[in-house]
Design a protein around this motif. Sequence first.
Motif, PDB file in Angstrom:
ATOM      1  N   SER A  71      27.105  42.195  50.419  1.00 22.59           N
ATOM      2  CA  SER A  71      26.979  42.879  51.703  1.00 22.59           C
ATOM      3  C   SER A  71      26.751  41.866  52.829  1.00 22.59           C
ATOM      4  CB  SER A  71      25.829  43.882  51.652  1.00 22.59           C
ATOM      5  OG  SER A  71      24.592  43.221  51.473  1.00 22.59           O
ATOM      6  N   GLN A 105      31.108  49.640  60.269  1.00 20.43           N
ATOM      7  CA  GLN A 105      31.810  49.820  58.988  1.00 20.43           C
ATOM      8  C   GLN A 105      31.254  48.877  57.921  1.00 20.43           C
ATOM      9  OE1 GLN A 105      35.956  49.258  59.852  1.00 20.43           O
ATOM     10  NE2 GLN A 105      36.172  51.223  60.939  1.00 20.43           N
ATOM     11  N   GLN A 107      28.267  47.536  57.862  1.00 22.00           N
ATOM     12  CA  GLN A 107      26.918  47.963  57.485  1.00 22.00           C
ATOM     13  C   GLN A 107      26.958  49.178  56.566  1.00 22.00           C
ATOM     14  OE1 GLN A 107      25.092  48.495  61.339  1.00 22.00           O
ATOM     15  NE2 GLN A 107      24.236  46.402  61.348  1.00 22.00           N
ATOM     16  N   GLN A 108      27.893  50.114  56.841  1.00 22.09           N
ATOM     17  CA  GLN A 108      28.010  51.289  55.981  1.00 22.09           C
ATOM     18  C   GLN A 108      28.476  50.911  54.580  1.00 22.09           C
ATOM     19  OE1 GLN A 108      27.146  54.530  56.694  1.00 22.09           O
ATOM     20  NE2 GLN A 108      27.470  54.742  54.485  1.00 22.09           N
ATOM     21  N   GLN A 109      29.440  50.012  54.516  1.00 23.38           N
ATOM     22  CA  GLN A 109      29.930  49.556  53.220  1.00 23.38           C
ATOM     23  C   GLN A 109      28.829  48.820  52.455  1.00 23.38           C
ATOM     24  OE1 GLN A 109      33.433  47.236  53.934  1.00 23.38           O
ATOM     25  NE2 GLN A 109      34.725  49.014  54.389  1.00 23.38           N
ATOM     26  N   GLN A 111      25.622  49.288  52.807  1.00 19.12           N
ATOM     27  CA  GLN A 111      24.645  50.296  52.361  1.00 19.12           C
ATOM     28  C   GLN A 111      25.153  51.039  51.136  1.00 19.12           C
ATOM     29  OE1 GLN A 111      21.604  50.644  53.683  1.00 19.12           O
ATOM     30  NE2 GLN A 111      21.150  52.071  52.034  1.00 19.12           N
ATOM     31  N   ASP A 112      26.453  51.352  51.130  1.00 16.43           N
ATOM     32  CA  ASP A 112      27.046  52.036  49.976  1.00 16.43           C
ATOM     33  C   ASP A 112      26.946  51.181  48.714  1.00 16.43           C
ATOM     34  OD1 ASP A 112      29.755  53.587  51.894  1.00 16.43           O
ATOM     35  OD2 ASP A 112      27.661  54.176  51.563  1.00 16.43           O
ATOM     36  N   ILE A 113      27.219  49.880  48.877  1.00 15.14           N
ATOM     37  CA  ILE A 113      27.144  48.967  47.725  1.00 15.14           C
ATOM     38  C   ILE A 113      25.719  48.911  47.185  1.00 15.14           C
ATOM     39  CG2 ILE A 113      27.293  46.550  47.021  1.00 15.14           C
ATOM     40  CD1 ILE A 113      29.680  46.276  48.918  1.00 15.14           C
ATOM     41  N   GLY A 115      23.376  51.159  47.575  1.00 18.05           N
ATOM     42  CA  GLY A 115      23.021  52.459  46.995  1.00 18.05           C
ATOM     43  C   GLY A 115      23.595  52.629  45.601  1.00 18.05           C
ATOM     44  N   ASN A 116      24.877  52.275  45.450  1.00 18.29           N
ATOM     45  CA  ASN A 116      25.518  52.388  44.136  1.00 18.29           C
ATOM     46  C   ASN A 116      24.871  51.456  43.119  1.00 18.29           C
ATOM     47  OD1 ASN A 116      27.334  54.290  45.085  1.00 18.29           O
ATOM     48  ND2 ASN A 116      28.887  52.770  45.633  1.00 18.29           N
ATOM     49  N   ASN A 119      21.496  52.942  42.068  1.00 19.81           N
ATOM     50  CA  ASN A 119      21.690  54.071  41.143  1.00 19.81           C
ATOM     51  C   ASN A 119      22.100  53.590  39.757  1.00 19.81           C
ATOM     52  OD1 ASN A 119      21.058  55.912  43.140  1.00 19.81           O
ATOM     53  ND2 ASN A 119      23.186  56.202  43.778  1.00 19.81           N
TER      54      ASN A 119
END
Length: 197
Positions: A71, A105, A107-109, A111-113, A115-116, A119
């Motif tokens: 990230s 975009q 930062q969102q990507q 954050q998604d990485i 988060g995944n 999990n």
Amino acid sequence: MSKIEQIITEIEEYIDNCKFQPLSTTKIVVNKDDIDELLAELRLRTPDEIKKYQKIIANKDAILNDAKERSEAMIAEATAHINQLVSEHEIMQKAYNEANQIIEQAQQQAQDILGNATNEANDLRTRAMQYTDDILANVQSILSTGMDSFEHAQSEMMTSLNSSLNVVVESRKELGGQDEEATDEQTDDDDITVDLL
């Protein structure tokens, strides 16, 4: 199949192949040395298996660190692209708007990485803990069953010994031709029991 699962399977197969006690369809005869050897191997391997899954759980940090590095790299790349746009475009506002979109975009990507990755790491930890608990539950069940069988066998042996002792005492009384007074004096002796505990 892990080593500890293999040992548990061997114990189960060993118990299945044991012969039943005479006149019984539920009690079996086991070789103490054989079962002790299997249990010793199980006891030896259990810590190694637990360490193995603790190592898997520890990999959670590595997964998160990798996601963080990716990230950060994406943000750095986006920032570099922004700088290039600002220097190359004549209209600063357009470059500024486009730069903000790229940062959002990125930062969102990122954050998604993260988060995944979180999990995935939590799921891996949960499954590893459940697997370890299942193994320990199997070990507990085997040990409990063994202890119950041993206590039952010991109780039956004590009952048999006490019965044999009473027969011996009664036989000695009959052979000795003791009178009633002698019999009364030995009443307490007739109740002798043997306790091997």
